[in-house]
Enzyme design. Structure first.
Site, PDB file in Angstrom:
ATOM      1  N   GLY A   9      58.355 -71.001 -64.147  1.00 42.62           N
ATOM      2  CA  GLY A   9      57.231 -70.825 -62.988  1.00 42.62           C
ATOM      3  C   GLY A   9      58.022 -68.949 -63.004  1.00 42.62           C
ATOM      4  N   GLY A  14      59.449 -66.392 -59.203  1.00 40.08           N
ATOM      5  CA  GLY A  14      60.063 -66.252 -60.990  1.00 40.08           C
ATOM      6  C   GLY A  14      60.455 -65.569 -61.041  1.00 40.08           C
ATOM      7  N   ASP A  33      55.934 -69.538 -67.971  1.00 37.46           N
ATOM      8  CA  ASP A  33      54.173 -70.668 -66.744  1.00 37.46           C
ATOM      9  C   ASP A  33      53.343 -70.282 -67.463  1.00 37.46           C
ATOM     10  OD1 ASP A  33      53.629 -69.526 -63.485  1.00 37.46           O
ATOM     11  OD2 ASP A  33      52.393 -69.186 -64.377  1.00 37.46           O
ATOM     12  N   ARG A  88      55.734 -78.599 -45.578  1.00 37.27           N
ATOM     13  CA  ARG A  88      56.616 -77.869 -47.515  1.00 37.27           C
ATOM     14  C   ARG A  88      56.586 -79.593 -47.843  1.00 37.27           C
ATOM     15  NH1 ARG A  88      60.412 -74.864 -44.526  1.00 37.27           N
ATOM     16  NH2 ARG A  88      60.587 -73.291 -45.292  1.00 37.27           N
ATOM     17  N   ASN A  95      53.190 -80.862 -56.191  1.00 34.49           N
ATOM     18  CA  ASN A  95      54.721 -80.571 -57.090  1.00 34.49           C
ATOM     19  C   ASN A  95      55.337 -81.039 -57.905  1.00 34.49           C
ATOM     20  OD1 ASN A  95      53.090 -77.357 -56.497  1.00 34.49           O
ATOM     21  ND2 ASN A  95      54.929 -77.466 -54.395  1.00 34.49           N
ATOM     22  N   ASN A 120      58.806 -77.147 -53.422  1.00 29.72           N
ATOM     23  CA  ASN A 120      58.853 -77.631 -52.310  1.00 29.72           C
ATOM     24  C   ASN A 120      58.099 -78.741 -52.432  1.00 29.72           C
ATOM     25  OD1 ASN A 120      60.232 -76.023 -50.253  1.00 29.72           O
ATOM     26  ND2 ASN A 120      59.493 -74.553 -50.123  1.00 29.72           N
ATOM     27  N   ARG A 151      68.893 -66.029 -43.951  1.00 33.24           N
ATOM     28  CA  ARG A 151      67.919 -65.526 -42.624  1.00 33.24           C
ATOM     29  C   ARG A 151      68.768 -65.856 -41.519  1.00 33.24           C
ATOM     30  NH1 ARG A 151      62.987 -69.006 -45.190  1.00 33.24           N
ATOM     31  NH2 ARG A 151      62.431 -67.255 -46.666  1.00 33.24           N
ATOM     32  N   HIS A 175      65.113 -79.051 -46.548  1.00 32.94           N
ATOM     33  CA  HIS A 175      64.764 -77.723 -46.318  1.00 32.94           C
ATOM     34  C   HIS A 175      63.757 -78.057 -45.748  1.00 32.94           C
ATOM     35  CE1 HIS A 175      64.048 -73.410 -47.480  1.00 32.94           C
ATOM     36  NE2 HIS A 175      63.126 -74.148 -48.037  1.00 32.94           N
TER      37      HIS A 175
HETATM   38  O1  TXD Z   1      63.917 -71.388 -50.976  1.00 33.83           O
HETATM   39  C1  TXD Z   1      63.297 -72.042 -51.859  1.00 33.83           C
HETATM   40  N1  TXD Z   1      63.661 -73.468 -51.989  1.00 33.83           N
HETATM   41  C2  TXD Z   1      62.059 -71.983 -52.046  1.00 33.83           C
HETATM   42  C3  TXD Z   1      60.929 -72.166 -52.263  1.00 33.83           C
HETATM   43  C4  TXD Z   1      61.217 -70.464 -51.852  1.00 33.83           C
HETATM   44  C5  TXD Z   1      60.352 -69.676 -52.107  1.00 33.83           C
HETATM   45  C6  TXD Z   1      60.056 -70.047 -53.022  1.00 33.83           C
HETATM   46  N2  TXD Z   1      59.901 -71.864 -53.170  1.00 33.83           N
HETATM   47  C7  TXD Z   1      58.283 -72.651 -53.024  1.00 33.83           C
HETATM   48  O2  TXD Z   1      58.276 -72.503 -55.513  1.00 33.83           O
HETATM   49  C8  TXD Z   1      58.308 -72.996 -53.386  1.00 33.83           C
HETATM   50  O3  TXD Z   1      57.002 -73.781 -51.935  1.00 33.83           O
HETATM   51  C9  TXD Z   1      56.867 -73.548 -54.516  1.00 33.83           C
HETATM   52  O4  TXD Z   1      56.434 -74.593 -54.822  1.00 33.83           O
HETATM   53  C10 TXD Z   1      57.347 -72.804 -55.611  1.00 33.83           C
HETATM   54  C11 TXD Z   1      56.688 -71.436 -56.150  1.00 33.83           C
HETATM   55  O5  TXD Z   1      57.069 -70.186 -55.033  1.00 33.83           O
HETATM   56  P1  TXD Z   1      56.404 -69.487 -56.005  1.00 33.83           P
HETATM   57  O6  TXD Z   1      56.258 -68.084 -54.327  1.00 33.83           O
HETATM   58  O7  TXD Z   1      57.152 -68.580 -56.647  1.00 33.83           O
HETATM   59  O8  TXD Z   1      54.788 -68.985 -55.929  1.00 33.83           O
HETATM   60  P2  TXD Z   1      53.641 -68.807 -56.953  1.00 33.83           P
HETATM   61  O9  TXD Z   1      53.620 -66.801 -56.653  1.00 33.83           O
HETATM   62  O10 TXD Z   1      52.144 -69.220 -56.705  1.00 33.83           O
HETATM   63  O11 TXD Z   1      54.221 -69.068 -58.396  1.00 33.83           O
HETATM   64  C12 TXD Z   1      54.676 -70.322 -58.396  1.00 33.83           C
HETATM   65  C13 TXD Z   1      53.856 -70.284 -60.298  1.00 33.83           C
HETATM   66  C14 TXD Z   1      52.490 -69.354 -60.847  1.00 33.83           C
HETATM   67  O12 TXD Z   1      52.661 -68.041 -61.768  1.00 33.83           O
HETATM   68  C15 TXD Z   1      52.058 -71.000 -61.515  1.00 33.83           C
HETATM   69  O13 TXD Z   1      51.506 -70.200 -62.150  1.00 33.83           O
HETATM   70  C16 TXD Z   1      52.721 -71.740 -62.163  1.00 33.83           C
HETATM   71  O14 TXD Z   1      54.305 -71.655 -61.103  1.00 33.83           O
HETATM   72  N3  TXD Z   1      53.214 -73.243 -62.192  1.00 33.83           N
HETATM   73  C17 TXD Z   1      53.514 -73.824 -63.384  1.00 33.83           C
HETATM   74  N4  TXD Z   1      54.739 -72.817 -64.648  1.00 33.83           N
HETATM   75  C18 TXD Z   1      54.905 -73.734 -65.396  1.00 33.83           C
HETATM   76  N5  TXD Z   1      54.854 -74.809 -65.355  1.00 33.83           N
HETATM   77  C19 TXD Z   1      53.462 -75.174 -64.556  1.00 33.83           C
HETATM   78  N6  TXD Z   1      53.379 -76.524 -64.957  1.00 33.83           N
HETATM   79  C20 TXD Z   1      53.462 -74.915 -63.655  1.00 33.83           C
HETATM   80  N7  TXD Z   1      52.312 -75.361 -62.873  1.00 33.83           N
HETATM   81  C21 TXD Z   1      51.776 -74.193 -61.812  1.00 33.83           C
END
Ligand code: TXD
Length: 308
Positions: A9, A14, A33, A88, A95, A120, A151, A175
């Site tokens: 990701g 990421g 990604d 979430r 997810n 999440n 936080r 969380h």
């Molecule tokens: O503290 C925590 N646990 C969290 C969790 C803090 C921040 C973000 N958190 C969770 O991570 C959020 O609730 C999401 O479930 C994920 C990703 O968050 P982000 O803010 O990075 O979201 P983006 O910018 O939309 O990026 C998600 C990326 C995007 O580029 C998609 O193309 C990619 O995930 N994606 C994938 N990559 C690889 N393989 C697959 N199958 C895939 N599907 C989507």
């Protein structure tokens, strides 16, 4: 470089994790990604930043998993984020499929890796990773507690004219909005928070901490927090690679701690080279135990919705 960290990701969290990690110069980095060209572009841009900060780090972007081979750590942060008004837990089904695929692919390439999961709903996704990868629980840790505690530390710092270095906060539990910010174990220079702050102000800080993720989602309108979550990942990665035996709050598989079993849940863990070395248990007051049970019931309920 000796170590390899693969980040699945390459979205906001990421890519920002890669940024903080490259700045520390502790491991080579692979960003994966599904979006064509995007991880390659971000990796190349970050690679081109290295000469300016004199760091020898290799950063590779990819749409497939080959370059992740023999990673020491796999960070899973692929998936959908919350939109305003969503919890979430609303992200669970979509997810779960993304995390399942990411786990299957990465464990094939890196059978010895330790997993740091972020996607999440976090505690449920960490559980899924453990099941799909078929790994012992100490090899999987979920990132949430460092962020939630940071936080809370930030909110306390906004009230007191004291360095954040002196402010230690501990948030346990799932969380989600039922998380449990500890007001007595949290302290400023050793003095418990509930002895420093008036009850009403402390209550407001606890509430703001619980809703801290939602506050950012509401402000951003699209997407969720990424700076603080990703630096929290880097603290965990560094603790593992440097075998620091660092005690931090994080989501871990419980087998009887706090009377809870068979869920991933936010507790204090000690991190080192083998992953989770141990779970450190607090002697909680009865109202805290009650809050932990409530939060755990919600995590257990969500975990039971997984199709394994
Ligand atoms: O503290 C925590 N646990 C969290 C969790 C803090 C921040 C973000 N958190 C969770 O991570 C959020 O609730 C999401 O479930 C994920 C990703 O968050 P982000 O803010 O990075 O979201 P983006 O910018 O939309 O990026 C998600 C990326 C995007 O580029 C998609 O193309 C990619 O995930 N994606 C994938 N990559 C690889 N393989 C697959 N199958 C895939 N599907 C989507």
């Amino acid at each position: 470089m000796k170590y390899k960290v693969s980040i699945i990701g390459a979205g906001m969290t990421g890519a920002t994790t890669a940024h903080w990690l490259a700045d520390r110069e502790i491991a080579d980095i692979v960003l994966v990604d599904v979006v064509k060209g995007m991880p390659q572009g971000k990796a190349l841009d970050l690679q081109e930043a290295m000469p300016v900060i004199n760091n020898d780090v290799k950063i590779i972007g990819s749409n497939d998993y080959e370059p992740t081979k023999n990673s020491d750590i796999v960070v899973i942060t692929a998936g959908l984020t919350r939109k305003p008004g969503m919890s979430r837990d609303d992200l669970l089904a979509a997810n779960a499929e993304i995390v399942r695929k990411a786990t299957e692919e990465t464990i094939r390439c890196s059978p010895d890796a330790i997993y740091v999961v972020l996607t999440n709903p976090l505690d449920v996704m960490a559980f899924l990773t453990m099941k799909v990868a078929n790994l012992p629980p100490h090899r999987i840790v979920g990132q949430a507690g460092i962020l939630d505690s940071a936080r809370m530390r930030a909110f306390v710092a906004m009230e007191l004219d004291v360095s954040v270095e002196n402010i230690h906060c501990y948030v346990l539990g799932g969380h989600g909005d039922e998380m449990v910010p500890l007001t007595h174990f949290s302290n400023v220079g050793g003095i418990p928070l509930d002895e420093i702050l008036p009850a009403e102000l402390l209550g407001a800080i606890v509430e703001r901490t619980r809703k801290g993720g939602g506050e950012i989602v509401d402000l951003l309108k699209t997407g969720s927090a990424f700076y603080a979550p990703s630096v929290a990942v880097v603290q965990m990665v560094e603790a593992i690679l440097k075998d620091k035996h660092l005690i931090v709050p994080a989501s871990a598989y419980l087998n009887g701690e706090y009377g809870l079993k068979d869920i991933f849940f936010g507790v204090m863990v000690q991190l080192g080279q083998k992953g989770i070395e141990k779970i450190v248990e607090y002697k909680l007051a009865s109202h805290e135990v009650e809050a932990i049970r409530k939060s755990a019931a919600s995590v257990a309920d969500n975990t039971s919705r997984l199709r394994l």
